[in-house]
Write a protein that holds these residues in place. Structure first.
Motif, PDB file in Angstrom:
ATOM      1  N   PRO A   1      -9.239  13.639  18.611  1.00 38.61           N
ATOM      2  CA  PRO A   1     -10.337  12.860  19.728  1.00 38.61           C
ATOM      3  C   PRO A   1     -11.625  13.771  20.061  1.00 38.61           C
ATOM      4  N   PHE A   2     -12.511  13.768  18.777  1.00 37.87           N
ATOM      5  CA  PHE A   2     -13.810  14.815  19.045  1.00 37.87           C
ATOM      6  C   PHE A   2     -14.702  14.015  19.933  1.00 37.87           C
ATOM      7  N   TRP A   3     -14.295  12.819  20.460  1.00 38.48           N
ATOM      8  CA  TRP A   3     -15.389  12.266  21.473  1.00 38.48           C
ATOM      9  C   TRP A   3     -15.069  12.602  22.843  1.00 38.48           C
ATOM     10  N   ARG A   4     -14.204  13.410  22.790  1.00 37.53           N
ATOM     11  CA  ARG A   4     -13.687  14.033  24.430  1.00 37.53           C
ATOM     12  C   ARG A   4     -14.578  15.215  24.553  1.00 37.53           C
ATOM     13  N   VAL A   5     -15.000  15.992  23.437  1.00 45.23           N
ATOM     14  CA  VAL A   5     -15.826  17.189  23.277  1.00 45.23           C
ATOM     15  C   VAL A   5     -17.349  16.782  23.285  1.00 45.23           C
ATOM     16  N   LEU A   6     -17.591  16.024  22.445  1.00 51.09           N
ATOM     17  CA  LEU A   6     -19.075  15.648  22.027  1.00 51.09           C
ATOM     18  C   LEU A   6     -19.401  14.334  22.982  1.00 51.09           C
ATOM     19  N   ASP A   7     -20.573  14.395  23.560  1.00 51.69           N
ATOM     20  CA  ASP A   7     -21.191  13.320  24.277  1.00 51.69           C
ATOM     21  C   ASP A   7     -22.531  12.866  23.701  1.00 51.69           C
ATOM     22  N   ALA A   8     -23.192  12.172  24.486  1.00 52.17           N
ATOM     23  CA  ALA A   8     -24.323  11.277  23.872  1.00 52.17           C
ATOM     24  C   ALA A   8     -25.534  12.398  23.661  1.00 52.17           C
ATOM     25  N   LYS A   9     -25.439  13.508  24.828  1.00 57.75           N
ATOM     26  CA  LYS A   9     -26.460  14.651  25.047  1.00 57.75           C
ATOM     27  C   LYS A   9     -26.251  15.803  23.843  1.00 57.75           C
ATOM     28  N   THR A  10     -25.104  15.658  23.322  1.00 59.96           N
ATOM     29  CA  THR A  10     -24.669  16.944  22.439  1.00 59.96           C
ATOM     30  C   THR A  10     -25.532  16.652  21.227  1.00 59.96           C
ATOM     31  N   PRO A  11     -26.425  17.729  20.743  1.00 58.99           N
ATOM     32  CA  PRO A  11     -27.271  17.708  19.438  1.00 58.99           C
ATOM     33  C   PRO A  11     -26.254  17.250  18.209  1.00 58.99           C
ATOM     34  N   THR A  12     -25.115  17.644  18.268  1.00 54.82           N
ATOM     35  CA  THR A  12     -24.273  17.632  17.144  1.00 54.82           C
ATOM     36  C   THR A  12     -24.004  15.839  16.916  1.00 54.82           C
ATOM     37  N   THR A  13     -23.785  15.318  18.338  1.00 59.44           N
ATOM     38  CA  THR A  13     -23.476  13.768  18.187  1.00 59.44           C
ATOM     39  C   THR A  13     -24.659  13.122  17.338  1.00 59.44           C
ATOM     40  N   GLY A  14     -25.953  13.459  17.508  1.00 54.05           N
ATOM     41  CA  GLY A  14     -27.025  12.911  16.844  1.00 54.05           C
ATOM     42  C   GLY A  14     -27.018  13.109  15.230  1.00 54.05           C
ATOM     43  N   LYS A  15     -26.284  13.909  14.651  1.00 48.89           N
ATOM     44  CA  LYS A  15     -26.283  14.504  13.538  1.00 48.89           C
ATOM     45  C   LYS A  15     -25.173  13.758  12.528  1.00 48.89           C
ATOM     46  N   LEU A  16     -24.231  13.064  13.312  1.00 51.73           N
ATOM     47  CA  LEU A  16     -23.141  12.455  12.841  1.00 51.73           C
ATOM     48  C   LEU A  16     -23.399  11.330  11.792  1.00 51.73           C
ATOM     49  N   SER A  17     -22.934  11.361  10.632  1.00 57.21           N
ATOM     50  CA  SER A  17     -23.411  10.204   9.616  1.00 57.21           C
ATOM     51  C   SER A  17     -23.168   8.838  10.082  1.00 57.21           C
ATOM     52  N   PHE A  18     -22.006   8.594  10.916  1.00 53.31           N
ATOM     53  CA  PHE A  18     -21.839   7.282  11.559  1.00 53.31           C
ATOM     54  C   PHE A  18     -22.566   6.873  12.693  1.00 53.31           C
ATOM     55  N   GLY A  19     -23.198   7.674  13.366  1.00 52.73           N
ATOM     56  CA  GLY A  19     -24.099   7.524  14.462  1.00 52.73           C
ATOM     57  C   GLY A  19     -23.485   7.771  15.734  1.00 52.73           C
ATOM     58  N   ALA A  20     -24.244   7.701  16.924  1.00 53.58           N
ATOM     59  CA  ALA A  20     -23.611   8.102  18.337  1.00 53.58           C
ATOM     60  C   ALA A  20     -22.629   6.965  19.145  1.00 53.58           C
ATOM     61  N   ALA A  21     -22.949   5.502  18.283  1.00 52.59           N
ATOM     62  CA  ALA A  21     -22.506   4.432  18.971  1.00 52.59           C
ATOM     63  C   ALA A  21     -20.764   4.630  19.412  1.00 52.59           C
ATOM     64  N   PHE A  22     -20.331   5.120  18.245  1.00 50.36           N
ATOM     65  CA  PHE A  22     -18.886   5.235  18.192  1.00 50.36           C
ATOM     66  C   PHE A  22     -18.242   6.271  19.278  1.00 50.36           C
ATOM     67  N   VAL A  23     -18.990   7.242  19.557  1.00 48.82           N
ATOM     68  CA  VAL A  23     -18.866   8.193  20.355  1.00 48.82           C
ATOM     69  C   VAL A  23     -18.798   7.861  21.702  1.00 48.82           C
ATOM     70  N   ALA A  24     -20.097   7.088  22.061  1.00 50.49           N
ATOM     71  CA  ALA A  24     -20.281   6.525  23.332  1.00 50.49           C
ATOM     72  C   ALA A  24     -19.194   5.214  23.491  1.00 50.49           C
ATOM     73  N   ALA A  25     -18.792   4.584  22.459  1.00 49.02           N
ATOM     74  CA  ALA A  25     -17.805   3.402  22.788  1.00 49.02           C
ATOM     75  C   ALA A  25     -16.432   4.161  23.088  1.00 49.02           C
ATOM     76  N   GLN A  26     -15.852   5.161  22.530  1.00 53.15           N
ATOM     77  CA  GLN A  26     -14.816   5.651  22.775  1.00 53.15           C
ATOM     78  C   GLN A  26     -14.870   6.527  24.239  1.00 53.15           C
TER      79      GLN A  26
END
Length: 83
Positions: free
Chosen positions: A50-75
């Motif tokens: 459950p990586f979305w529990r550590v990464l959020d919309a503001k985390t620079p790593t989230t913006g680099k994900l190949s699948f985008g930040a929308a999944f993280v935000a939704a979870q």
């Protein structure tokens, strides 16, 4: 926990003063990308890290994900976490 708390916890656990933010970001991205690949192969959310529990919309790593930040935000929203 957020990335900062993870870094602090890891440092304390291993007797270090600090952890490298670049290395942590690299490994978090690796975990997130692997989890996304597992989802694409048919695994369920409960079976992946459950990586979305550590990464959020503001985390620079989230913006680099190949699948985008929308999944993280939704979870995060689904679990009642801050965006």
């Amino acid at each position: 926990m957020d990335v900062r708390a993870l870094r602090t916890t890891l440092a304390i656990e291993h007797g270090a003063e600090v952890t490298c933010p670049v290395t942590i970001g690299y490994h978090l991205r690796t975990v997130a990308e692997a989890a996304n690949e597992d989802l694409e192969r048919g695994m369920t959310l409960s079976d992946i890290a459950p990586f979305w529990r550590v990464l959020d919309a503001k985390t620079p790593t989230t913006g680099k994900l190949s699948f985008g930040a929308a999944f993280v935000a939704a979870q995060r929203k689904r679990e009642g976490l801050e965006p």
